[in-house]
Design a protein around this motif. Structure first.
Motif, mmCIF file in Angstrom:
data_model
loop_
_atom_site.group_PDB
_atom_site.id
_atom_site.type_symbol
_atom_site.label_atom_id
_atom_site.label_comp_id
_atom_site.label_asym_id
_atom_site.label_seq_id
_atom_site.Cartn_x
_atom_site.Cartn_y
_atom_site.Cartn_z
ATOM 1 N N ARG A 44 -9.417 10.562 -3.337
ATOM 2 C CA ARG A 44 -10.322 10.059 -4.381
ATOM 3 C C ARG A 44 -11.784 10.407 -4.134
ATOM 4 N NH1 ARG A 44 -8.562 3.824 -5.020
ATOM 5 N NH2 ARG A 44 -8.244 4.079 -2.804
ATOM 6 N N ARG A 71 -2.929 8.509 -9.202
ATOM 7 C CA ARG A 71 -2.434 7.749 -10.352
ATOM 8 C C ARG A 71 -2.768 8.443 -11.668
ATOM 9 N NH1 ARG A 71 -4.976 2.115 -8.189
ATOM 10 N NH2 ARG A 71 -6.567 3.605 -7.548
ATOM 11 N N ASN A 100 -2.598 -0.426 0.401
ATOM 12 C CA ASN A 100 -1.973 -1.605 1.006
ATOM 13 C C ASN A 100 -3.015 -2.695 1.192
ATOM 14 O OD1 ASN A 100 -0.230 -3.352 2.252
ATOM 15 N ND2 ASN A 100 0.119 -2.094 4.070
ATOM 16 N N SER A 109 -1.973 -10.673 -7.893
ATOM 17 C CA SER A 109 -1.770 -10.631 -9.342
ATOM 18 C C SER A 109 -0.778 -9.527 -9.675
ATOM 19 C CB SER A 109 -3.105 -10.340 -10.040
ATOM 20 O OG SER A 109 -3.536 -9.034 -9.694
ATOM 21 N N ASN A 111 -1.460 -7.121 -11.416
ATOM 22 C CA ASN A 111 -2.226 -5.873 -11.280
ATOM 23 C C ASN A 111 -2.323 -5.431 -9.820
ATOM 24 O OD1 ASN A 111 -3.665 -3.746 -12.529
ATOM 25 N ND2 ASN A 111 -5.575 -4.614 -11.738
HETATM 26 N N1 COA Z 1 -5.142 -9.761 -1.918
HETATM 27 C C1 COA Z 1 -4.693 -9.907 -3.182
HETATM 28 N N2 COA Z 1 -4.970 -9.027 -4.194
HETATM 29 C C2 COA Z 1 -5.735 -7.960 -3.881
HETATM 30 C C3 COA Z 1 -6.240 -7.731 -2.581
HETATM 31 C C4 COA Z 1 -5.909 -8.697 -1.583
HETATM 32 N N3 COA Z 1 -6.341 -8.561 -0.305
HETATM 33 N N4 COA Z 1 -6.949 -6.564 -2.600
HETATM 34 C C5 COA Z 1 -6.878 -6.102 -3.861
HETATM 35 N N5 COA Z 1 -6.144 -6.926 -4.632
HETATM 36 C C6 COA Z 1 -5.896 -6.810 -6.080
HETATM 37 C C7 COA Z 1 -7.187 -6.883 -6.864
HETATM 38 O O1 COA Z 1 -7.610 -8.235 -7.002
HETATM 39 C C8 COA Z 1 -6.768 -6.269 -8.181
HETATM 40 O O2 COA Z 1 -6.061 -7.161 -8.969
HETATM 41 P P1 COA Z 1 -6.806 -7.936 -10.233
HETATM 42 O O3 COA Z 1 -7.277 -6.850 -11.150
HETATM 43 O O4 COA Z 1 -5.746 -8.793 -10.815
HETATM 44 O O5 COA Z 1 -7.935 -8.700 -9.623
HETATM 45 C C9 COA Z 1 -5.760 -5.208 -7.761
HETATM 46 O O6 COA Z 1 -5.361 -5.538 -6.417
HETATM 47 C C10 COA Z 1 -6.349 -3.834 -7.754
HETATM 48 O O7 COA Z 1 -7.509 -3.857 -6.951
HETATM 49 P P2 COA Z 1 -8.648 -2.765 -7.116
HETATM 50 O O8 COA Z 1 -9.582 -2.907 -5.980
HETATM 51 O O9 COA Z 1 -9.188 -2.774 -8.489
HETATM 52 O O10 COA Z 1 -7.765 -1.439 -7.031
HETATM 53 P P3 COA Z 1 -8.077 -0.074 -6.439
HETATM 54 O O11 COA Z 1 -7.230 0.845 -7.174
HETATM 55 O O12 COA Z 1 -9.519 0.214 -6.385
HETATM 56 O O13 COA Z 1 -7.591 -0.229 -4.912
HETATM 57 C C11 COA Z 1 -5.990 -1.011 -3.306
HETATM 58 C C12 COA Z 1 -6.250 -0.178 -4.558
HETATM 59 C C13 COA Z 1 -6.081 -2.481 -3.692
HETATM 60 C C14 COA Z 1 -4.606 -0.691 -2.799
HETATM 61 C C15 COA Z 1 -7.030 -0.747 -2.222
HETATM 62 O O14 COA Z 1 -6.755 -1.547 -1.104
HETATM 63 C C16 COA Z 1 -7.085 0.709 -1.817
HETATM 64 O O15 COA Z 1 -7.667 1.510 -2.510
HETATM 65 N N6 COA Z 1 -6.498 1.071 -0.702
HETATM 66 C C17 COA Z 1 -6.469 2.485 -0.264
HETATM 67 C C18 COA Z 1 -6.572 2.573 1.177
HETATM 68 C C19 COA Z 1 -5.445 1.884 1.876
HETATM 69 O O16 COA Z 1 -4.977 0.857 1.462
HETATM 70 N N7 COA Z 1 -5.044 2.435 2.977
HETATM 71 C C20 COA Z 1 -3.977 1.888 3.757
HETATM 72 C C21 COA Z 1 -2.716 2.578 3.423
HETATM 73 S S1 COA Z 1 -1.400 1.966 4.415
#
Ligand code: COA
Length: 273
Positions: A44, A71, A100, A109, A111
């Motif tokens: 990204r 995505r 994760n 949620s 989402n």
């Molecule tokens: N507990 C509960 N919900 C969570 C959370 C947590 N710790 N972290 C994120 N979420 C939820 C958000 O609240 C959101 O839901 P909502 O719209 O109902 O509020 C949803 O997840 C998406 O979060 P957002 O930050 O908008 O999504 P994103 O696409 O920017 O990020 C993730 C995706 C959440 C997976 C983020 O952790 C990420 O980008 N991770 C990439 C790096 C990674 O995880 N590496 C490890 C791989 S093993």
């Protein structure tokens, strides 16, 4: 740690790795680069990819970063097409982009669940689907990065468990459909791996880390290079008759499970949704 493969295994090959800007995927990218492959990194954040690609070029590889969210099918297709135009037909695709966060089902949620399924499962489908037309066939190898969560249920990881189980079934279906095209498709499933964002989130305290370590027959976490060696093997000619396989790289942890000993797990704060 000594190199598992002495000879260059991937001279003249071209690899594309999603999520390749950091972690296990960057370790795989470095392993491929040091074995003679050109490497295209998809992720990204362009700046992160550019920094990682510079590390690969320092190893003597041609390398570039191509920004896209897995995505977003159209953006991903365009990134893969640019990589192919810069580096030629693709011999190896690693679907490594993953998301994760630890949370109980009642703490996430719809989402939040969807975000992880979309990155891990839909992102893997998108990469394979968009990448197919750019593969050198026969002879191409696709490696999907799964996880132990695909085979072993784990509390606070329902989204990842469901997504990665889907990834492994996708691997098997693609292996069936694309075998006649000379495309091998396999999954690698790491367990606990040191020095990764994922483990920093899943084992944030020494007590939780010790708890996991005690569940691993080899009594330690993996090094990223050890997972990279497995990817290198699957990408190499040594694995030319292996397809549809899900190969664990977990020190035996799947034998003891991930979430089945909750009563002995150290208490941790439940993250807020
Ligand atoms: N507990 C509960 N919900 C969570 C959370 C947590 N710790 N972290 C994120 N979420 C939820 C958000 O609240 C959101 O839901 P909502 O719209 O109902 O509020 C949803 O997840 C998406 O979060 P957002 O930050 O908008 O999504 P994103 O696409 O920017 O990020 C993730 C995706 C959440 C997976 C983020 O952790 C990420 O980008 N991770 C990439 C790096 C990674 O995880 N590496 C490890 C791989 S093993």
């Amino acid at each position: 740690m000594p190199e598992a493969f002495a000879e260059k295994q991937l001279a003249g090959k071209s690899a594309l790795i999603t999520g390749g800007g950091s972690g296990i995927n960057l370790a795989i990218a470095k392993r491929f680069a040091s074995h003679g492959a050109n490497v295209s990194l998809v992720g990204r954040t362009k700046e992160k990819l550019d920094a990682a690609a510079a590390e690969l070029r320092a190893l003597g590889a041609k390398a570039g970063g191509y920004a896209a969210d897995v995505r977003d099918y159209d953006a991903l297709s365009a990134a893969i097409a640019s990589a192919r135009s810069d580096h030629g037909l693709i011999d190896i695709i690693v679907c490594g982009a993953a998301g994760n966060f630890p949370a109980p089902v009642l703490g996430m949620s719809a989402n939040g669940f969807k975000a992880v399924v979309d990155i891990d499962l839909l992102g893997t489908f998108n990469t394979c689907r968009a990448g197919f037309e750019h593969l050198r066939r026969p002879g191409a190898s696709i490696i999907n990065v799964s996880a132990m969560q695909a085979v072993s249920p784990m509390a606070m990881q329902a989204h990842v468990c469901a997504a990665k189980a889907g990834v492994d079934m996708l691997t098997k279906c693609l292996a069936l459909e694309w075998g006649s095209e000379g495309v091998r498709v396999n999954s690698i499933a790491p367990g606990a791996v040191d020095d990764t964002e994922g483990m920093a989130r899943l084992a944030p305290t020494p007590e939780i880390r010790e708890h996991y370590t005690n569940m691993i027959p080899l009594r330690r976490f993996a090094q990223k290079d050890e997972v990279a060696d497995l990817a290198l093997f699957l990408a190499s000619v040594a694995a030319k008759f292996i397809t549809g396989a899900v190969i664990l790289c977990d020190g035996g942890q799947s034998l003891t499970g991930l979430g089945g000993r909750l009563s002995s797990a150290p208490k941790r704060e439940t993250p807020k949704a």
